[in-house]
Design a protein around this motif. Structure first.
Motif, PDB file in Angstrom:
ATOM      1  N   THR A  48       0.823  -1.219   0.000  1.00 40.70           N
ATOM      2  CA  THR A  48       0.000   0.000   0.000  1.00 40.70           C
ATOM      3  C   THR A  48       0.860   1.273   0.000  1.00 40.70           C
ATOM      4  O   THR A  48       0.318   2.374  -0.040  1.00 40.70           O
ATOM      5  CB  THR A  48      -0.923   0.046   1.231  1.00 40.70           C
ATOM      6  N   PRO A 112     -15.593   5.303  -6.118  1.00 40.44           N
ATOM      7  CA  PRO A 112     -14.122   5.404  -6.092  1.00 40.44           C
ATOM      8  C   PRO A 112     -13.566   5.740  -7.474  1.00 40.44           C
ATOM      9  O   PRO A 112     -14.087   5.286  -8.498  1.00 40.44           O
ATOM     10  CB  PRO A 112     -13.671   4.005  -5.656  1.00 40.44           C
ATOM     11  N   GLN A 307     -11.535   0.754  -0.598  1.00 42.07           N
ATOM     12  CA  GLN A 307     -11.770   2.198  -0.465  1.00 42.07           C
ATOM     13  C   GLN A 307     -13.205   2.482  -0.035  1.00 42.07           C
ATOM     14  O   GLN A 307     -13.455   3.319   0.827  1.00 42.07           O
ATOM     15  CB  GLN A 307     -11.457   2.891  -1.792  1.00 42.07           C
ATOM     16  N   SER A 310     -13.694   1.518   3.610  1.00 43.47           N
ATOM     17  CA  SER A 310     -12.892   2.253   4.595  1.00 43.47           C
ATOM     18  C   SER A 310     -13.745   3.249   5.370  1.00 43.47           C
ATOM     19  O   SER A 310     -13.501   3.508   6.554  1.00 43.47           O
ATOM     20  CB  SER A 310     -11.734   2.978   3.905  1.00 43.47           C
TER      21      SER A 310
END
Length: 361
Positions: A48, A112, A307, A310
């Motif tokens: 990441t 996203p 994403q 999250s």
């Protein structure tokens, strides 16, 4: 001695004990250094991180230990189309997860943006840094990258979840192969077939690979103490990789509640799920993972699902809704005993010693 193996020779370490490299901001320099300084091989999950962040982490690791260490990357770090996902899929995903967002009283996130792979930039930084060991998941780097690693003296380690994947990795010329059993916590690093169809147990997979492949093998999944190490070595492993037991230690970057859960009754139950990241991974069973089994076609591809989720994860942590979070962990978690990495390493070595010494008496 049991700890003198092909792996210790290749890796330049005292004991054939590798600490699993954790992604998702769960790795720490302190954990890597603790394991490496104790004679094992510490590992840092960097998939990441940006190239600059990898450079910074490597500098910190080198300041904390003068022993070998491992940096891990994902060869395939996205399943999403370069142009992004279409509105229809995103609408399906929103409707599926809306009840959970409503329960937390938070809005659904925007779609996203398209994700661009970072692997080439990460590898470029890694080749410049020349870490002692470069391990990778979800496939193998190009022939050119592996050749550069050989020239630079970087030991390469690939991960296989099936015999076919191990044979593929051997053909690329990697130095070592991880036999990643389905008991392991975290993502399944399958790359030749679906993760759901690549669920062989560690000790069966280890024996299959040892029978067909000459490259040294590292057993991973379901190992947390000296008995597990001894069993793996007896079946032909040249080393073991231990993840969940080190993740539960104070030196990892797991949340305190995550470590607490790994030592609780909740650790008896784990689930393989795509609900939280879009890729199949094992963690302690959560309500969302159970609710959404069989609805994977409505999830976003990795890492867009990560994403998307999250936002929910952040709110669930703030509101202490632990059953809405997937805390990574393997099936071995119920036997965990140690909360400090140095003590865990010492216990593993003593237990393995005792087992092999017992065979002589």
């Amino acid at each position: 001695m049991w700890y003198k193996t092909k792996a210790t020779e290749i890796l330049g370490i005292a004991y054939p004990i590798l600490q699993g490299p954790f992604g998702g901001n769960l790795s720490t320099v302190e954990l890597v250094a603790t394991v490496s300084n104790a004679g094992g091989l510490g590992g840092y999950g960097a998939y990441t991180l940006s190239a600059d962040e990898i450079v910074a982490v490597d500098k910190q690791i080198r300041a904390a230990t003068n022993k070998p260490y491992n940096i891990n990357l994902w060869v395939s770090d996205t399943d999403a189309p370069e142009t992004g996902i279409d509105d229809a899929l995103f609408e399906q995903t929103k409707q599926l997860f809306k009840p959970y967002f409503d329960e937390l009283s938070i809005p659904l996130p925007d779609k996203p943006a398209p994700f661009k792979t970072r692997f080439e930039n990460q590898v470029e930084a890694l080749l410049h840094l020349r870490p002692p060991v470069f391990s990778f998941m979800f496939g193998a780097p190009s022939v050119n990258i592996l050749e550069q690693c050989r020239k630079l003296g970087i030991v390469t380690v690939g991960a296989a979840t099936t015999l076919d994947e191990a044979i593929f990795l051997e053909a690329t010329g990697v130095d070592m192969i991880i036999a990643s059993g389905f008991e392991a916590g975290g993502h399944r690093p399958s790359f030749l077939a679906s993760a759901e169809s690549s669920t062989t147990g560690t000790f069966v997979l280890l024996q299959q690979i040892k029978d067909k492949v000459k490259t040294p093998v590292i057993a991973a999944g379901g190992i947390a103490n000296g008995r597990g190490v001894a069993a793996a070595l007896a079946l032909g492993a040249d080393a073991v990789q231990i993840g969940t037991a080190f993740l539960a230690c104070q030196e990892s970057n797991a949340l305190p509640i995550h470590r607490e859960m790994l030592f609780s009754d909740a650790a008896k139950y784990t689930t393989l799920s795509r609900a939280f990241t879009g890729r199949l991974g094992r963690g302690l069973t959560s309500r969302i993972a159970k609710d959404l089994q069989g609805k994977e076609k409505q999830f976003l591809p990795f890492p867009l699902q990560t994403q998307f989720m999250s936002h929910l994860r952040k709110a669930a942590i703030e509101q202490q809704k632990w059953d809405m979070i997937l805390f990574w962990g393997g099936q071995i978690a119920p036997i965990l005993k140690h909360t400090k990495a140095k003590e865990l390493m010492q216990a593993i070595l003593e237990e393995t010693d005792a087992y092999f010494n017992g065979l002589k008496s």
